[in-house]
Scaffold this motif. Sequence first.
Motif: not given
Length: 395
Positions: A29-32, A146-150, A375-390
């Motif tokens: 999850v973290r690698a994703l 998979v937390l949104p701010v993970g 798995g589905g939540v992990a994808v959403l979390s990865a996208v949100y984390g990238a958007f949030w951190l940017n």
Amino acid sequence: MTHPATRTASPPAAALRRAAPALLGYAAVRALGLLTLALFAQARGKSAYTLLTGRWDSLWYTRVAELGYGYEVRLPNGDVHSNLAFFPLLPWLERLLHAVTPLSYAGAGLAVSLLASLAAAWGIFAVAEEVYGRRAGVCAVLLWAVLPVGIVQSMAYSESLFTALAAWSLYAVLTGRWLTAGLLAALAGLTRPVGLAVVAAVWTAAIASFGRTRSETLPQGAHTEERAPSLTRRALAMLIAPLGAAGYVLWVGRHTGRGPLGYLDVQAGWRNGFDGGYAFARFVADKFTSFPSALAGVGLVVGVGLVIWLYVVGVRQRQPLPLLVYTGAVTALALCASSYFGSKPRLLLPAFPLLLPLALALARLRTSRSALVTGGVAVLSAVYGAFWLNGSGPP
């Protein structure tokens, strides 16, 4: 759950084998999340490494590691931001790793956080497995991942280090390893101010165990003195647990010349304090003054309600007392701080026992269905984390 007095320690290799599915899932999850961040940052002409190590609190920790304490910034409004607000264990580890490896201070901070996040995942698994079984332990780790701010778990921040120390301290309490619990609580107190939540959990569990010990019936032929070693270890754990936080706060008071309340003065310079949630309530209420921001206000109300609901469910499910005390303290300190409202999801990351009711529910599903959900939540979390951190990211 096995009683602490009768539990036997598992060899580390066997414990690692039990935790392997949780740790592998966590790493995936973290690698994703990191891959998604790298792709998103590249598309925007930014550096993922800089986002993880060179902004917000990461800069303050790196500066402490490199130059020590004493740096401060005076803002135009008169506020003073001092690096004394940041507890020392993470900078100490950054300095140590920098000294023995070619890593820069920032790189060392990232390495510490990445390793600490794995230790935290293992500690969360150990606690959840002890209370609810192995399957729930795996689910608890995946939910934390998979937390949104993970994505913060992979930053050069102190959340992962603190969660690792807190989780293993709680596990030591649950399994009757009192001196280990006290030592880890002291280290947690050197990591973040919320280390007091770990101290409270150790103290509460020890005091409760004193009462149980007095009421226990000794085996025939046994002597009261046989309880002494256990009682001594519990008392020592209570003495050791607050030394980290108390030691740093007292040092800050002496360093600033402001006495025992010096650390509170430092936090006041950041406009940070504890007001019982009044300022946060006003912040949420202000969101409802216009239509677009009202949607954010609804989200905040729902989020806070979910946190409170999960805690109530944990009480109803009879989570062990030290978990309830720890979670209650972390949640109260996060929600009732008087500023940095955007940081509250990040500040709640260490409150992992809130996830145990959800982990139990997920563990009851078939493996294929639970894998699909996570798995589905992990994808959403990865996208949100990238958007949030940017974007705004964690202040």
